[in-house]
Scaffold this active site. Structure first.
Site, short mmCIF file in Angstrom:
data_model
loop_
_atom_site.label_atom_id
_atom_site.label_comp_id
_atom_site.label_asym_id
_atom_site.label_seq_id
_atom_site.Cartn_x
_atom_site.Cartn_y
_atom_site.Cartn_z
NE ARG A 54 -0.46 1.74 3.68
CZ ARG A 54 0.66 2.46 3.89
NH1 ARG A 54 1.81 1.86 4.12
NH2 ARG A 54 0.61 3.76 3.81
N GLY A 55 0.22 2.40 -0.16
CA GLY A 55 0.99 3.64 -0.25
C GLY A 55 1.22 3.97 -1.71
CB ALA A 56 0.70 7.07 -3.65
NE ARG A 96 -6.27 0.82 -1.87
CZ ARG A 96 -5.58 1.43 -0.88
NH1 ARG A 96 -4.28 1.23 -0.75
NH2 ARG A 96 -6.20 2.28 -0.08
CD GLN A 119 -3.83 2.57 6.72
OE1 GLN A 119 -4.53 2.80 7.71
NE2 GLN A 119 -4.35 2.52 5.50
CG ASP A 131 -3.07 8.15 -1.32
OD1 ASP A 131 -3.08 8.69 -0.20
OD2 ASP A 131 -2.67 6.97 -1.50
CG ASN A 180 -2.77 11.66 2.61
OD1 ASN A 180 -2.07 10.91 1.95
ND2 ASN A 180 -2.61 11.83 3.91
CE LYS A 181 -5.65 5.72 4.11
NZ LYS A 181 -6.48 4.87 3.20
#
Ligand SMILES: CSC[C@H]1O[C@H](OP(=O)(O)O)[C@H](O)[C@@H]1O
Length: 328
Positions: A45-47, A82, A186, A227, A237-238
């Site tokens: 995960r994570g851009a 995603r 996270q 992201d 973003n999150k």
């Protein structure tokens, strides 16, 4: 620490981020199906890490054989796994661009991306560290992070947490307040793990405590990743980033976004056009198999939010501070 995502003997090899912090487990993914599943359950995960994984996934498809159309179909499955982090589709598209030259060329392009990622992150976070120092006065710094934008969100080094590594090396970090980052945690699972590994003092906090921490004067700067960044500087973003920015603006706390240029999507004018991933209700109604809400509870579970550029002190990439293009 090994690369978060890599290519070893024909497999995409990842650190299984679902298992952390309890278990450090490495997974070998040999098919597009396995990689799509790993992306969707946030094992990777994570851009920037998603961009690298997507590119390596195209190499898996290319080496599996089949027609170019079959490979392109598999590539689309990866890109669509995603929707919010632009890097995923960007990485897939970049690797797919070499398909006509064959599978080895696709892999070579993906591996170049992996090599580039760490350097881009080190450069972007170095620029951002100077911005943080320019925007703050207190030394050493008390920082606040949301979600995980560290080594685990990239091939290596990290973006927002990369700033912490640079400042820590100069003795300029007192501590980091780590938003646990509901619902998938996270922050408390991954960022806290990275900070502990690096010996950086930190405290985990509920996301809902962030505004109080600022009200009590405990935060010198907020650092987050991204992201997808729209042309006007709006940032996806999150979930929880937007209220964090509102609180930071209210309390006069600098709010700095760190990301590689590959996270900027100039094809969209503002954050209104960013597709926000909605995730499963069980992420909210259960935790570790324990029910937290009544059976059948309706759920609103967007995985990201959009922070308007007006609330952001600076968006920093490997090219320095980005000047937003105001929407007409
Ligand atoms: C350096 S990009 C990190 C970025 O990605 C995270 O989302 P997710 O954990 O769902 O992949 C979060 O938005 C981070 O800021």
């Amino acid at each position: 620490m090994r690369r978060t995502v890599d290519w070893v003997d024909g497999a995409v090899v990842i650190i299984d981020q679902v298992a952390l912090p309890g278990e450090y487990r490495v997974l070998e993914l040999r098919t597009v199906d396995e990689l799509v599943a790993a992306i969707q359950r946030l094992a990777v995960r994570g851009a920037p890490a998603l961009g690298a994984a997507g590119a390596l996934g195209v190499a898996l498809a290319a080496f599996a054989g089949g027609s170019a159309d079959a490979v392109r179909a598999q590539a689309e499955r990866l890109a669509a796994a995603r929707p919010t982090a632009v890097n995923l589709r960007w990485g897939v598209t970049r690797a797919l661009g070499r398909l006509d030259e064959g599978a080895e060329a696709v892999l070579a392009e993906a591996l170049v991306m992996l090599d580039e990622d760490e350097q881009l992150n080190r450069t972007a976070s170095a620029h951002a560290a100077e911005v943080v120092l320019a925007e703050t006065t207190r030394r050493p710094l008390r920082l606040l992070s949301h979600c995980n934008a560290g080594h685990l969100a990239t091939v290596a080094w990290g973006t927002a947490l990369g700033v912490v590594w640079h400042l820590q090396a100069r003795g300029l970090v007192e501590s980091v307040l780590v938003d646990e980052t509901r619902p998938l945690l996270q922050g408390s699972r991954l960022t806290a793990w990275e900070l502990a590994q690096a010996g950086v003092p930190y405290r985990v906090q509920p996301d809902s405590a962030a505004a109080t921490a600022m009200a009590r004067g405990l935060v010198d700067c907020v650092l987050v990743g991204a992201d997808r960044i729209a042309a006007n500087g709006d940032v996806a973003n999150k979930i929880g980033t937007y209220p964090l920015a509102i609180a930071a603006a209210h309390h006069g706390v600098p709010f700095v976004v760190v990301a590689p240029e590959s996270t900027v999507d100039t094809s969209i004018a503002s954050g209104a056009a960013i597709e926000i991933e909605e995730r499963r209700p069980e992420e909210l109604t259960e935790l570790g198999g324990v029910r937290l809400a009544p059976a059948g509870a309706a759920v609103f579970n967007p995985a990201f939010d959009v922070t308007p550029a007006a609330l952001i002190t600076a968006v920093v990439t490997e090219n320095g501070v980005r000047a937003p293009q105001p929407t007409s």
